[in-house]
Design a protein around this motif. Structure first.
Motif, short mmCIF file in Angstrom:
data_model
loop_
_atom_site.label_atom_id
_atom_site.label_comp_id
_atom_site.label_asym_id
_atom_site.label_seq_id
_atom_site.Cartn_x
_atom_site.Cartn_y
_atom_site.Cartn_z
N GLU A 1 0.83 -1.20 0.00
CA GLU A 1 0.00 0.00 0.00
C GLU A 1 0.87 1.26 0.00
N GLU A 2 1.94 1.25 0.83
CA GLU A 2 2.84 2.39 0.86
C GLU A 2 3.54 2.58 -0.48
N TYR A 3 3.93 1.46 -1.09
CA TYR A 3 4.58 1.54 -2.41
C TYR A 3 3.63 2.12 -3.45
N ALA A 4 2.35 1.70 -3.40
CA ALA A 4 1.38 2.22 -4.36
C ALA A 4 1.20 3.72 -4.20
N MET A 5 1.17 4.19 -2.94
CA MET A 5 1.03 5.63 -2.71
C MET A 5 2.25 6.39 -3.24
N ARG A 6 3.44 5.85 -2.97
CA ARG A 6 4.64 6.52 -3.47
C ARG A 6 4.70 6.52 -4.99
N ARG A 7 4.29 5.40 -5.59
CA ARG A 7 4.31 5.33 -7.04
C ARG A 7 3.34 6.33 -7.66
N ALA A 8 2.16 6.50 -7.03
CA ALA A 8 1.21 7.49 -7.53
C ALA A 8 1.79 8.90 -7.40
N ALA A 9 2.50 9.17 -6.29
CA ALA A 9 3.10 10.49 -6.11
C ALA A 9 4.18 10.74 -7.15
N VAL A 10 5.00 9.72 -7.43
CA VAL A 10 6.06 9.87 -8.44
C VAL A 10 5.45 10.11 -9.82
N ALA A 11 4.37 9.38 -10.14
CA ALA A 11 3.71 9.57 -11.43
C ALA A 11 3.17 10.99 -11.56
N GLU A 12 2.62 11.52 -10.47
CA GLU A 12 2.10 12.89 -10.51
C GLU A 12 3.23 13.89 -10.72
N ARG A 13 4.39 13.66 -10.05
CA ARG A 13 5.53 14.56 -10.24
C ARG A 13 6.04 14.49 -11.68
N GLU A 14 6.09 13.27 -12.24
CA GLU A 14 6.55 13.13 -13.63
C GLU A 14 5.61 13.84 -14.59
N ARG A 15 4.30 13.74 -14.32
CA ARG A 15 3.35 14.43 -15.19
C ARG A 15 3.53 15.94 -15.12
N ALA A 16 3.72 16.46 -13.89
CA ALA A 16 3.93 17.90 -13.74
C ALA A 16 5.22 18.34 -14.42
N LEU A 17 6.28 17.52 -14.28
CA LEU A 17 7.55 17.85 -14.92
C LEU A 17 7.42 17.85 -16.44
N ALA A 18 6.68 16.88 -16.99
CA ALA A 18 6.48 16.83 -18.44
C ALA A 18 5.74 18.07 -18.92
#
Length: 386
Positions: A282-299
């Motif tokens: 569950e913690e990994y899924a939350m972190r992965r979602a946060a990383v995906a959001e940061r990557e989207r913002a960076l793009a």
């Protein structure tokens, strides 16, 4: 002659070659362990050569004869051609660039200049570039360009003579970024030795120092074909592959047993720690979602900044004499702020920007005032035509 560097062989000796009015200048360099691998000139010799650098076959023949007489045929070579054989120039950019980004910007600038002059550049140009002295606002680069078939002709001619040409280059003014290494290589090794000046020696040292370096924008290299080398090494490669396969087969059973035992112990441990694993997932899924959001913002940020980068490169290529740009704001409207030494310089800049066709609409002089002896101005337009 060679030293191991990771999984590759790094040459410990090399020969640099340059062309002078008297003929060829050949310099032998070495990186002895007693000098902590610092490259040093161990021998320097001149050789007659009546051809110019454009006659590739004659140049290869003269080089082969000179190397054979010196006993240096087995050493890897670096060749520095005269600057007049290539298209050379110095260019300025407002930002520091390296690698493929630098070469792309230089090609873009060269083609833009050719379009303004009504000429066409060859499609297969290869660049050799080096950074020059820079300041906080301007980054200067020296460039030499040559057509791809011409570059490969030198490697082919030298290879046909049995010579190991590794790097082809054109020495920038004063040795460019390798000037300190050139000076260190020329230092006398003994106190009683005197430094002798030979025409073309620094240029030859520059070419020789590029031989052990990884591929970079400072030189050109040949397009290597690995299959002939593999054929020459076929017996050794076959023996090595057979040994490897035998070792894998012998250890397969033991590895299988160890894997089964490890798998059994792992399953038992997983059963005991099932709840902890669920929490970690569950913690990994939350972190992965946060990383995906940061990557989207960076793009999104990178996509929005592309026109601004193109504008910076474009403004850096304009000959804005007497003008210093101080600010750049992009939004619904694009604003360019700066200072001019005179109204004539300001008028010249606005005419150049209006005529080059880069903007969708010509910039309008929105504000102008004189402060501290300078004319402060603000140009405004609705954006760039990218």
């Amino acid at each position: 002659m060679f030293g191991v560097d990771g999984f590759s062989l790094r040459p410990r000796e090399a020969v640099g070659i340059s062309m002078t009015a008297e003929g060829l200048r050949l310099v032998r360099l070495a990186a002895p362990e007693e000098r902590d691998g610092v490259w040093t000139v161990t021998a320097s010799s001149g050789a007659a050569c009546s051809c110019d650098g454009a006659d590739v076959a004659s140049l290869a023949a003269a080089t082969c004869a000179a190397l054979d007489s010196l006993g240096w045929m087995h050493l890897p070579l670096g060749l520095a051609l005269p600057a007049e054989l290539a298209m050379t120039a110095e260019r300025e950019f407002p930002a520091a660039l390296t690698g493929a980004e630098l070469q792309a910007a230089l090609l873009w600038a060269m083609r833009a200049e050719a379009d303004r002059e009504g000429s066409t550049l060859p499609a297969d140009l290869r660049l050799c570039c080096a950074p020059m002295e820079t300041d906080a606002n301007t980054h200067r680069y020296w460039t030499a360009a040559m057509e791809e078939p011409r570059v490969q002709a030198y490697f082919s001619a030298f290879s046909a003579r049995g010579l190991r040409l590794r790097r082809l280059t054109i020495c920038p003014p004063d040795g460019g970024t390798l000037a300190p290494l050139i000076a260190a290589a020329r230092e006398p090794q003994m106190p009683w030795e005197e430094l002798e000046e030979h025409p073309g020696e620094c240029t030859a040292i520059y070419a020789g120092l590029l031989v052990p370096k990884p591929s970079s924008s400072l030189s050109w290299q040949a397009e290597h074909c690995i299959f002939p080398r593999l054929r020459r090494r076929a017996p050794e490669l076959t023996a090595g592959a057979a040994t490897l396969f035998f070792a894998v087969a012998v250890s397969a059973d033991a590895a299988g047993l160890m894997a089964e035992r490890t798998a059994t112990e792992t399953v038992q441990e997983e059963l005991r720690l099932h709840d902890a694993d669920v929490r970690r997932m569950e913690e990994y899924a939350m972190r992965r979602a946060a990383v995906a959001e940061r990557e989207r913002a960076l793009a999104e940020v990178q996509a929005e900044s592309l026109p601004l980068c193109a504008l910076l490169v474009h403004l850096g290529t304009l000959p804005l004499k007497g003008i210093q740009l101080t600010a750049l704001r992009a939004g619904q409207m694009l604003e360019i702020e700066g200072e001019a030494e005179s109204y004539e310089a300001l008028a010249t800049m606005t005419e150049q920007i209006a005529e080059d066709g880069f903007f969708r609409a010509p910039p309008v002089l929105a504000e102008v005032s004189r402060e501290d002896g300078y004319i402060r101005f603000v140009l405004r337009t609705d954006g760039v035509g990218l």
